[in-house]
Structure formats: C-alpha cells, structure tokens
Write an enzyme that holds these catalytic residues in place. Sequence first.
Site, PDB file in Angstrom:
ATOM      1  N   HIS A 158       0.817  -1.214   0.000  1.00 54.69           N
ATOM      2  CA  HIS A 158       0.000   0.000   0.000  1.00 54.69           C
ATOM      3  C   HIS A 158       0.854   1.269   0.000  1.00 54.69           C
ATOM      4  O   HIS A 158       0.304   2.375  -0.009  1.00 54.69           O
ATOM      5  CB  HIS A 158      -0.936   0.019   1.211  1.00 54.69           C
ATOM      6  N   ASP A 193      -2.849 -10.658  -2.296  1.00 58.88           N
ATOM      7  CA  ASP A 193      -3.383 -10.181  -1.025  1.00 58.88           C
ATOM      8  C   ASP A 193      -4.879  -9.895  -1.165  1.00 58.88           C
ATOM      9  O   ASP A 193      -5.361  -9.594  -2.258  1.00 58.88           O
ATOM     10  CB  ASP A 193      -2.639  -8.901  -0.639  1.00 58.88           C
ATOM     11  N   HIS A 195      -6.353  -7.331  -0.208  1.00 54.33           N
ATOM     12  CA  HIS A 195      -6.486  -5.909  -0.532  1.00 54.33           C
ATOM     13  C   HIS A 195      -5.715  -5.586  -1.815  1.00 54.33           C
ATOM     14  O   HIS A 195      -4.636  -6.130  -2.051  1.00 54.33           O
ATOM     15  CB  HIS A 195      -5.936  -5.041   0.598  1.00 54.33           C
ATOM     16  N   ASP A 282      -4.122 -12.969   3.725  1.00 59.11           N
ATOM     17  CA  ASP A 282      -5.371 -12.496   4.305  1.00 59.11           C
ATOM     18  C   ASP A 282      -6.584 -12.750   3.407  1.00 59.11           C
ATOM     19  O   ASP A 282      -7.702 -12.363   3.756  1.00 59.11           O
ATOM     20  CB  ASP A 282      -5.286 -11.015   4.666  1.00 59.11           C
TER      21      ASP A 282
END
Length: 342
Positions: A158, A193, A195, A282
């Site tokens: 990120h 991931d 996200h 995740d």
Amino acid sequence: MKAIFDDRQWKHQPCHFMANGAILPNPEQPERIDRLLAGSRAAGCSVQAPQDAGIGPIAALHAPEYLMFLETIHTRWKRIDGAGEEVIPNIHPANRSDSYPKSAVGQAGFHQADTACPIADGTWEAAYWSAQTAIAGADLIIAGEHAAYALARPPGHHAFGDLAGGFCFLNNSAIAAERLRVSGLRAAILDVDVHHGNGTQGIFYDRSDVLTVSLHADPERFYPFFWGQAHERGTGDGLGYNLNLPLARGTANDDFLAALDVALRRISAFGADVVVVALGLDAFVGDPFKGLAVTTTGFARIGAAIAGLNRPCLFVQEGGYLCDELGENLTSALGGYQDAAG
C-alpha cells in the site's frame, strides 16, 4: 527454499488504527513474525539474515523527501507538546499540491494516506530492514535461486513512492521487482493479497517495464476503496501493463483459482523472466479482515498454479493477520509451490 528475515523488523510495534470511527488495536502485530517464521520452516525453508544493500535500491522508487520524513518524523513528533506516542495524521490534503508544509503535523498528513500506518520509535528501522529483506531475496534470484521467501514485515504493497498507508511504509515487492529489473530480468508482480496493491500500481502505473497484476476483494466496499477496479489499466507508456481482477466478497478457492489463471496468462504474455509474488495470506476464510474465503488447501493450489509458470519466483510477505492458521497457510502456499516445481 531460502527465507530472509532480520530481527530488527521486530521493532515496529504499532498500537492503534481507526476503523468505522473507532480506535482499535492495530492488527499488524509483531507476533505475526513468530507465526510466519514457523510456517516458513515447516515448508523446509532455511532462514538467513539480509546484508545491508544501502538506501539506493529503496531510493530508486521512494522520494528522498519521503525517506527523510520516515527517518525523522517520530523524533520531531515527540517535540510537540502533548503529542501521542505514535505519529497518526489528523489532516489530509484533498489534493496534494506543490506546497509542502514545514509542520510535522502537516507532513504527516501529506505522507500518510490513512490512520492505519502509525509511526513509532522503531518503525523506520523495521521498515528499512523489511525492504532490505526483499532486496536480499531478489539478490538470491539474481544469483540463480529458483525461488526464495522474504519475510517482509511491516508489509509494503500500500506504500506509494511518497505515501504510507494500510500498515505499509516502503513498498518491498516493488523495490524487489526494480532490483530484478535493473539486473536485466523482466519482472512481473503478482499480488494475491485480499487488498488491492494500490501503492504498487501507483509506482509502476505509467511504466511498461514492470507488469503489475492484482487479485483482491472488490474495492467498491473494501479497502483501499479508491483503487483496484478492472478499468485501471495504466497510463502513458504503462497503458495495458496493469491488470486488476477484483473479486466478489466471499470468493472461495475455485473462483479465485479461475481468476489466478487469467493473471498467469497475462504474465506469460508479458514474457516475464521472474515473478515477484506479493504474498498476502489475508484472503483466508478465517482472516480477521474477512474479505475472501480461500482455505488452507486453497493456498497450496495457488502455490502450485504459480509454479506452473516455470519461472523463478520471489515470494514477498504482505498481509495475513493473526489467526490460528496463519503459519499453516504460509506452509501450504510455499509447499504447494515447491511440490509442483519439483
């Protein structure tokens, strides 16, 4: 498979983040390291520490202004009367302009996208050595290893060139890919991931020399919200070199693997010499973020599918938060890759 980790990565111990208007315990806890180390060793990895490659490979992608901020902001923050223990911004520019504030509070708002990337006393050192871990993993691939695992913590995908966010400060996967590219290898980044890897996308969005591919929960109602839609294909020279595959919340093994097949075919079409796998765990059905529903055996299938590319792979740890199966999920992903790769 060799694994890389440095003990200084323990030093980042975030306390808080905000979600839905509430101040909550930060889920990116150092305990993740113990679980991931155990998982990597169970997969047969031998763990070694990285050498210090210096700031150069990091500064190749991150602005010097931002690196100075990360290194000095906590010391400056503590000089503020009544300041909290962690640097957490309370203001963000609606549009970041050429203006750059002198204030520590203003710079925190400029360089921290959200309240999920608190900076404390050990954050810079841990982030620096997390990046060095990824660099060392890339160097193993350059030296001829077919696969390696970088236990990069804090994670990185990120982080933009001058912006932290979502538990991330330095973009480890991007730094590794650039290291590989500079060595003469054609690198693709595959982000699995839960996200979207918005920082990775942002760093390479106008470039055609690194392919970026991300599978993730649909950001319409999931972090990072403002990036990750399928129509985001790149810009300028990078048009067509970014592929997003947003998935419905609750997507499980079979549909995830079907999307992964699309991603792998794009990587093959790019002609990648090497793949950096931004390995978020995740997407697991039992992960605290509950975005997707991949199972432990599903991670083995993901690893095996990636091995089918028959290209060297560097696995760089991204997300995957505290649950009983965290280490087992890493073992499954790395083991599935190694079993299929032979």
